[in-house]
Design a protein around this motif. Structure first.
Motif, PDB file in Angstrom:
ATOM      1  N   ALA A   6      -4.617   2.757  -5.044  1.00 59.12           N
ATOM      2  CA  ALA A   6      -4.137   1.720  -4.138  1.00 59.12           C
ATOM      3  C   ALA A   6      -2.918   2.244  -3.389  1.00 59.12           C
ATOM      4  O   ALA A   6      -2.137   3.029  -3.929  1.00 59.12           O
ATOM      5  CB  ALA A   6      -3.774   0.476  -4.938  1.00 59.12           C
ATOM      6  N   PRO A   7      -2.743   1.838  -2.140  1.00 60.92           N
ATOM      7  CA  PRO A   7      -1.570   2.288  -1.391  1.00 60.92           C
ATOM      8  C   PRO A   7      -0.287   1.749  -2.017  1.00 60.92           C
ATOM      9  O   PRO A   7      -0.261   0.634  -2.530  1.00 60.92           O
ATOM     10  CB  PRO A   7      -1.797   1.707   0.008  1.00 60.92           C
ATOM     11  N   VAL A   8       0.768   2.559  -1.993  1.00 62.09           N
ATOM     12  CA  VAL A   8       2.049   2.127  -2.533  1.00 62.09           C
ATOM     13  C   VAL A   8       2.692   1.156  -1.546  1.00 62.09           C
ATOM     14  O   VAL A   8       2.857   1.480  -0.369  1.00 62.09           O
ATOM     15  CB  VAL A   8       2.984   3.324  -2.768  1.00 62.09           C
ATOM     16  N   PRO A   9       3.036  -0.055  -1.989  1.00 61.89           N
ATOM     17  CA  PRO A   9       3.606  -1.038  -1.064  1.00 61.89           C
ATOM     18  C   PRO A   9       5.022  -0.670  -0.642  1.00 61.89           C
ATOM     19  O   PRO A   9       5.717   0.071  -1.328  1.00 61.89           O
ATOM     20  CB  PRO A   9       3.599  -2.332  -1.885  1.00 61.89           C
ATOM     21  N   THR A  10       5.428  -1.198   0.481  1.00 64.61           N
ATOM     22  CA  THR A  10       6.808  -1.051   0.916  1.00 64.61           C
ATOM     23  C   THR A  10       7.592  -2.259   0.433  1.00 64.61           C
ATOM     24  O   THR A  10       7.022  -3.250   0.001  1.00 64.61           O
ATOM     25  CB  THR A  10       6.894  -0.947   2.443  1.00 64.61           C
ATOM     26  N   SER A  11       8.928  -2.179   0.510  1.00 67.44           N
ATOM     27  CA  SER A  11       9.768  -3.285   0.070  1.00 67.44           C
ATOM     28  C   SER A  11      11.004  -3.363   0.944  1.00 67.44           C
ATOM     29  O   SER A  11      11.520  -2.338   1.407  1.00 67.44           O
ATOM     30  CB  SER A  11      10.183  -3.090  -1.390  1.00 67.44           C
ATOM     31  N   ASP A  12      11.479  -4.587   1.158  1.00 68.32           N
ATOM     32  CA  ASP A  12      12.725  -4.739   1.914  1.00 68.32           C
ATOM     33  C   ASP A  12      13.947  -4.646   0.999  1.00 68.32           C
ATOM     34  O   ASP A  12      15.085  -4.677   1.466  1.00 68.32           O
ATOM     35  CB  ASP A  12      12.730  -6.059   2.685  1.00 68.32           C
ATOM     36  N   GLY A  13      13.716  -4.524  -0.321  1.00 70.23           N
ATOM     37  CA  GLY A  13      14.800  -4.289  -1.264  1.00 70.23           C
ATOM     38  C   GLY A  13      15.703  -5.475  -1.543  1.00 70.23           C
ATOM     39  O   GLY A  13      16.732  -5.332  -2.208  1.00 70.23           O
ATOM     40  N   ARG A  14      15.323  -6.663  -1.064  1.00 73.05           N
ATOM     41  CA  ARG A  14      16.178  -7.833  -1.278  1.00 73.05           C
ATOM     42  C   ARG A  14      16.335  -8.173  -2.755  1.00 73.05           C
ATOM     43  O   ARG A  14      15.406  -8.024  -3.533  1.00 73.05           O
ATOM     44  CB  ARG A  14      15.579  -9.053  -0.583  1.00 73.05           C
ATOM     45  N   LYS A  25      -2.898   0.277 -11.412  1.00 72.72           N
ATOM     46  CA  LYS A  25      -1.770   0.578 -10.536  1.00 72.72           C
ATOM     47  C   LYS A  25      -1.370  -0.684  -9.786  1.00 72.72           C
ATOM     48  O   LYS A  25      -2.221  -1.408  -9.288  1.00 72.72           O
ATOM     49  CB  LYS A  25      -2.142   1.687  -9.561  1.00 72.72           C
ATOM     50  N   ALA A  26      -0.084  -0.932  -9.709  1.00 68.88           N
ATOM     51  CA  ALA A  26       0.413  -2.122  -9.020  1.00 68.88           C
ATOM     52  C   ALA A  26       1.861  -1.892  -8.645  1.00 68.88           C
ATOM     53  O   ALA A  26       2.586  -1.171  -9.336  1.00 68.88           O
ATOM     54  CB  ALA A  26       0.288  -3.356  -9.913  1.00 68.88           C
ATOM     55  N   GLY A  27       2.293  -2.502  -7.541  1.00 66.50           N
ATOM     56  CA  GLY A  27       3.670  -2.376  -7.100  1.00 66.50           C
ATOM     57  C   GLY A  27       4.045  -0.950  -6.767  1.00 66.50           C
ATOM     58  O   GLY A  27       3.193  -0.082  -6.556  1.00 66.50           O
ATOM     59  N   GLN A  28       5.336  -0.683  -6.744  1.00 65.92           N
ATOM     60  CA  GLN A  28       5.831   0.658  -6.491  1.00 65.92           C
ATOM     61  C   GLN A  28       5.943   1.475  -7.765  1.00 65.92           C
ATOM     62  O   GLN A  28       5.999   2.699  -7.729  1.00 65.92           O
ATOM     63  CB  GLN A  28       7.202   0.576  -5.807  1.00 65.92           C
ATOM     64  N   LEU A  37       5.131  -3.970 -17.207  1.00 69.17           N
ATOM     65  CA  LEU A  37       6.216  -4.146 -16.249  1.00 69.17           C
ATOM     66  C   LEU A  37       5.802  -3.549 -14.911  1.00 69.17           C
ATOM     67  O   LEU A  37       5.283  -2.425 -14.871  1.00 69.17           O
ATOM     68  CB  LEU A  37       7.500  -3.456 -16.722  1.00 69.17           C
ATOM     69  N   VAL A  38       6.003  -4.294 -13.828  1.00 71.33           N
ATOM     70  CA  VAL A  38       5.708  -3.821 -12.479  1.00 71.33           C
ATOM     71  C   VAL A  38       6.931  -4.045 -11.606  1.00 71.33           C
ATOM     72  O   VAL A  38       7.494  -5.141 -11.603  1.00 71.33           O
ATOM     73  CB  VAL A  38       4.499  -4.559 -11.869  1.00 71.33           C
ATOM     74  N   ARG A  39       7.326  -3.011 -10.880  1.00 68.75           N
ATOM     75  CA  ARG A  39       8.485  -3.134  -9.989  1.00 68.75           C
ATOM     76  C   ARG A  39       8.093  -2.913  -8.539  1.00 68.75           C
ATOM     77  O   ARG A  39       7.337  -1.993  -8.223  1.00 68.75           O
ATOM     78  CB  ARG A  39       9.560  -2.110 -10.346  1.00 68.75           C
ATOM     79  N   THR A  40       8.589  -3.777  -7.670  1.00 74.60           N
ATOM     80  CA  THR A  40       8.575  -3.542  -6.233  1.00 74.60           C
ATOM     81  C   THR A  40       9.968  -3.861  -5.724  1.00 74.60           C
ATOM     82  O   THR A  40      10.465  -4.976  -5.915  1.00 74.60           O
ATOM     83  CB  THR A  40       7.541  -4.418  -5.511  1.00 74.60           C
TER      84      THR A  40
END
Length: 259
Positions: free
Chosen positions: A58-66, A198-201, A223-226
């Motif tokens: 799966a593509p790795v997602p982007t995040s705005d880091g908020r 696979k999930a999140g970053q 645990l999944v982190r984005t």
């Protein structure tokens, strides 16, 4: 580990309380991915169910880091109707956290998750229960799988530190560890990493095996982190013949909502 109504235990141990049982905990290790808590005593889940094939990443997602507020986390949490076959609700009793302290400080990150108080301390936290409502999700036994979902937001670098510290603790505590708390001593054994979708970053899963009146109780954590947000999925099985599972569809659906 004795029966208690700590946050992370609520999805499984509250159901255990209803059945009149009292768990001891022993540990398991986990690898990338997420698991959800199995709520019923006979519910089971397979850590590898639904793992994404290596050939189709799966593509790795982007995040705005908020760093989300509690209201922001609540908005990001899955709700009934968002995922077919699942119902979601706030988790009761979240004001009460566990008090376990490990005899080996290297195992503190795992113990903190068990207590429902991840370290580093989050800026905001939201708790949910996810309950399977269809035959396809409940499995052959017909009992609804219950998964505890904990969403936490962290200040700069905190989410990455949480993931890193738990990975390190799983390696360091592979032979198990003991804890003490106001409820008495607990023993965790066989900490091991688990495969996961696979999930999140960044994702990671591990198993901790507990003991309930002499019966082994597998506990699975994913645990999944984005960005600055972490979703923790917790499942337990109160049967020696079953292993807890968090379905991949649940993990990926929640991970997709993290900013």
């Amino acid at each position: 580990m004795r029966v208690r109504t700590t946050v992370v235990a609520a999805g499984a141990l509250v159901l255990c309380l209803a059945a009149g049982c009292g768990p001891d905990g022993d540990g398991g290790q986990g690898t990338g991915g997420d698991k959800g808590p199995g709520g019923k005593a006979t519910a089971s889940a397979s850590p590898t169910t639904g793992a994404t094939p290596e050939a189709d990443p799966a593509p790795v997602p982007t995040s705005d880091g908020r760093t989300l507020t509690e209201a922001g986390l609540a908005k990001a949490a899955l709700a009934t109707g968002d995922l077919p076959g699942w119902a979601f609700a706030p988790l009761p009793g979240t004001d009460e956290r566990g008090t376990e302290e490990p005899d080996d400080r290297a195992c503190a990150p795992i113990t903190a998750i068990i207590n429902g108080s991840p370290d580093p301390a989050p800026a905001a936290t939201v708790f949910r229960t996810a309950t399977a409502t269809t035959t396809a999700e409940t499995g052959a036994g017909g009992d609804g799988t219950v998964v505890t979902v904990i969403l936490t937001s962290h200040r700069a670098g905190g989410a990455e530190e949480l993931m890193r510290s738990v990975r390190d603790a799983v390696r360091a505590c592979a032979d198990g560890f003991r804890t003490t708390s106001e409820d008495g001593p607990s023993t965790y054994t066989g900490v091991r990493a688990l495969p996961a979708p696979k999930a999140g970053q960044e994702s990671f899963a591990y198993q901790v095996t507990g003991s309930l009146e002499g019966v082994r109780i597998p506990l699975v954590f994913h645990l999944v982190r984005t960005g600055s947000t972490v979703a923790t999925f917790y499942a337990a099985a109160f049967s020696a013949d079953s292993a807890p599972e968090v379905p991949a569809a649940l993990v990926t659906a929640q991970a997709a909502r993290l900013p």
